[in-house]
Design an enzyme around this catalytic site. Sequence first.
Site, PDB file in Angstrom:
ATOM      1  N   HIS A 224      -4.189  -7.080  -4.633  1.00 32.04           N
ATOM      2  CA  HIS A 224      -4.974  -6.275  -3.472  1.00 32.04           C
ATOM      3  C   HIS A 224      -6.542  -6.508  -3.985  1.00 32.04           C
ATOM      4  O   HIS A 224      -7.041  -6.172  -4.922  1.00 32.04           O
ATOM      5  CB  HIS A 224      -4.459  -4.855  -3.678  1.00 32.04           C
ATOM      6  CG  HIS A 224      -4.668  -4.384  -2.222  1.00 32.04           C
ATOM      7  ND1 HIS A 224      -6.337  -3.258  -2.290  1.00 32.04           N
ATOM      8  CD2 HIS A 224      -3.997  -4.130  -1.508  1.00 32.04           C
ATOM      9  CE1 HIS A 224      -6.237  -3.254  -0.748  1.00 32.04           C
ATOM     10  NE2 HIS A 224      -4.998  -3.060  -0.334  1.00 32.04           N
ATOM     11  N   CYS A 262      -5.165  -8.396   2.610  1.00 24.91           N
ATOM     12  CA  CYS A 262      -5.500  -6.800   3.239  1.00 24.91           C
ATOM     13  C   CYS A 262      -6.018  -6.918   4.215  1.00 24.91           C
ATOM     14  O   CYS A 262      -7.895  -7.196   3.850  1.00 24.91           O
ATOM     15  CB  CYS A 262      -5.609  -5.842   2.501  1.00 24.91           C
ATOM     16  SG  CYS A 262      -6.402  -4.535   2.887  1.00 24.91           S
ATOM     17  N   HIS A 291      -1.446  -6.888   3.897  1.00 20.98           N
ATOM     18  CA  HIS A 291      -1.562  -5.819   4.407  1.00 20.98           C
ATOM     19  C   HIS A 291      -2.283  -6.382   5.857  1.00 20.98           C
ATOM     20  O   HIS A 291      -3.567  -7.051   5.639  1.00 20.98           O
ATOM     21  CB  HIS A 291      -2.131  -4.040   3.772  1.00 20.98           C
ATOM     22  CG  HIS A 291      -1.302  -4.421   2.528  1.00 20.98           C
ATOM     23  ND1 HIS A 291      -2.389  -3.727   1.985  1.00 20.98           N
ATOM     24  CD2 HIS A 291      -0.377  -4.729   2.290  1.00 20.98           C
ATOM     25  CE1 HIS A 291      -1.094  -3.846   0.612  1.00 20.98           C
ATOM     26  NE2 HIS A 291       0.068  -3.929   0.652  1.00 20.98           N
ATOM     27  N   ASP A 336      -0.718  -1.779   8.216  1.00 14.60           N
ATOM     28  CA  ASP A 336      -0.994  -1.137   6.495  1.00 14.60           C
ATOM     29  C   ASP A 336      -1.646   0.103   7.366  1.00 14.60           C
ATOM     30  O   ASP A 336      -1.475   0.655   8.420  1.00 14.60           O
ATOM     31  CB  ASP A 336      -2.275  -1.513   6.482  1.00 14.60           C
ATOM     32  CG  ASP A 336      -3.002  -1.705   4.834  1.00 14.60           C
ATOM     33  OD1 ASP A 336      -2.342  -0.889   4.017  1.00 14.60           O
ATOM     34  OD2 ASP A 336      -3.977  -1.830   4.173  1.00 14.60           O
ATOM     35  N   HIS A 337      -2.876   1.351   7.028  1.00 10.60           N
ATOM     36  CA  HIS A 337      -3.001   2.580   7.448  1.00 10.60           C
ATOM     37  C   HIS A 337      -2.626   2.593   8.930  1.00 10.60           C
ATOM     38  O   HIS A 337      -3.082   1.650   9.692  1.00 10.60           O
ATOM     39  CB  HIS A 337      -4.313   2.748   7.098  1.00 10.60           C
ATOM     40  CG  HIS A 337      -4.182   2.449   5.330  1.00 10.60           C
ATOM     41  ND1 HIS A 337      -5.750   2.702   5.412  1.00 10.60           N
ATOM     42  CD2 HIS A 337      -3.383   2.238   4.742  1.00 10.60           C
ATOM     43  CE1 HIS A 337      -5.852   2.224   3.380  1.00 10.60           C
ATOM     44  NE2 HIS A 337      -4.635   1.771   3.852  1.00 10.60           N
ATOM     45  N   TYR A 350      -0.965   7.417   6.138  1.00 15.57           N
ATOM     46  CA  TYR A 350       0.233   6.635   5.976  1.00 15.57           C
ATOM     47  C   TYR A 350       1.613   7.396   7.282  1.00 15.57           C
ATOM     48  O   TYR A 350       2.264   8.053   6.325  1.00 15.57           O
ATOM     49  CB  TYR A 350       0.725   6.768   4.590  1.00 15.57           C
ATOM     50  CG  TYR A 350       0.315   5.621   3.485  1.00 15.57           C
ATOM     51  CD1 TYR A 350       0.739   3.931   3.837  1.00 15.57           C
ATOM     52  CD2 TYR A 350      -0.955   5.370   3.030  1.00 15.57           C
ATOM     53  CE1 TYR A 350       0.050   2.996   3.954  1.00 15.57           C
ATOM     54  CE2 TYR A 350      -2.194   4.766   2.670  1.00 15.57           C
ATOM     55  CZ  TYR A 350      -1.075   3.298   2.292  1.00 15.57           C
ATOM     56  OH  TYR A 350      -1.616   2.231   1.395  1.00 15.57           O
TER      57      TYR A 350
HETATM   58  C1  DNO Z   1      -3.865   1.886   0.261  1.00 11.70           C
HETATM   59  C2  DNO Z   1      -2.841   0.388  -0.435  1.00 11.70           C
HETATM   60  C3  DNO Z   1      -3.849  -0.016  -2.220  1.00 11.70           C
HETATM   61  C4  DNO Z   1      -2.577  -0.939  -2.960  1.00 11.70           C
HETATM   62  C5  DNO Z   1      -2.395  -0.535  -3.957  1.00 11.70           C
HETATM   63  C6  DNO Z   1      -2.106  -1.960  -4.978  1.00 11.70           C
HETATM   64  O1  DNO Z   1      -3.810   2.379   0.829  1.00 11.70           O
HETATM   65  O2  DNO Z   1      -2.973  -0.944   0.251  1.00 11.70           O
HETATM   66  O3  DNO Z   1      -3.457   1.217  -2.728  1.00 11.70           O
HETATM   67  O4  DNO Z   1      -1.267  -0.812  -2.577  1.00 11.70           O
HETATM   68  O5  DNO Z   1      -3.966  -1.408  -3.763  1.00 11.70           O
HETATM   69  O6  DNO Z   1      -1.857  -1.916  -5.713  1.00 11.70           O
END
Ligand code: DNO
Length: 376
Positions: A224, A262, A291, A336-337, A350
């Site tokens: 990530h 991401c 992500h 993602d978020h 989340y």
């Molecule tokens: C944040 C996530 C990260 C991800 C980590 C993997 O919201 O995308 O915390 O899970 O970096 O280690």
Amino acid sequence: MFRTAAEKLLEKEKITMKMTFRWYGEGRDNITLKQIRQIPGMSGLMGVLDEKAAGEVWEEDEIKAYVEHVHEAGLECEVIESVNVHEDIKMGLPTRDKYIENYCTTIRNLAKYGVKVIVYNFMPVFDWLRTDLARVIPEDGSNSLYFDEKELGDMTPVDIVRKTIEDCNGFSLPGWEPERLAELETTLKRYESITPDDLRANYKYFLDGIIPTCEECGVVMACHPDDPAWPIFGLPRIAHSQEDYDKIVALHDSPCNTLCLCTGSLGSNPDNDIPAIIRHFGEMNRIGCLHVRNVKYLGYHKFREAAHLSSDGDLDLYEIMKAVYDTCPDTYIRPDHGRMIWDEVGRPGYGLYDRALGATYINGLWEAICKENKNK
Ligand code: DNO
């Protein structure tokens, strides 16, 4: 299981990306597996054993219980996130060998229960960082994660940790595990003498230690990016641009050494051209999963997390999904978020609603791209 980008293109008619969702486990997430299962097109989770501290072995019985529970809900569990790397590994301390051995055991244990991709990061101390976890978006009254370097200016790392933990509505947050942060001052001091090149050397040592195990059991590691995509508090950070990732994939050349692309983390820096980066690493078969989210630039080193829709932020989600379709169509994606909308109370970033909307939007783009390409 490892195919070149060209082979994947030939098979494109048959293969398709899998939409997944991050879930923290029973009792640790206010969202239920049933709710996740009811989101259209959801194939499974990017799961996590949230209670595990960095460096600890993820035991077989714990993994078995988690995975079986997910399967019973009609979901897959082929991706696991946040198998956190112990700071001693990142700092290159003599104790690292023990933690690398533990990591290999965890990889083997996860593989036994069908896990194919492990998402991790190699960021010193902090995982992601924000200055506000619930900044109201004036246009619609929702709120989302927000970062402004100027606000950080007056805060020490200890202040930001305290504030983040206070603001998370009582939920744990990925990368902000209290035990990791307990020794914050000492760790920060140690990092003062670690350069980005030192960190990369320690990273290579880690990859050399674990990738053979991944190859043996068919597990792909997906790194990530730094979030935000620039150095903070003077800490060395080595994963926030295409150039950085070129170096990372070269540290140990293997189809098991990949990135978790991401879009929002890399996209926090407008210099990163996300569709181009996806195409670059997709062609190389070095994207383990993605992500997908959007960001809205508000100024220099200042942004907020936006709804997924392209027109709500500054990333072009259509171009992003086209790049995925063209170069890594069989990957795993999670919305993602999300923002907090409809008065939902939950773990910042989340919640259920906006991530579900995000998944649906991404699936819509995907369907259109697939059909558009079939008709060519
Ligand atoms: C944040 C996530 C990260 C991800 C980590 C993997 O919201 O995308 O915390 O899970 O970096 O280690």
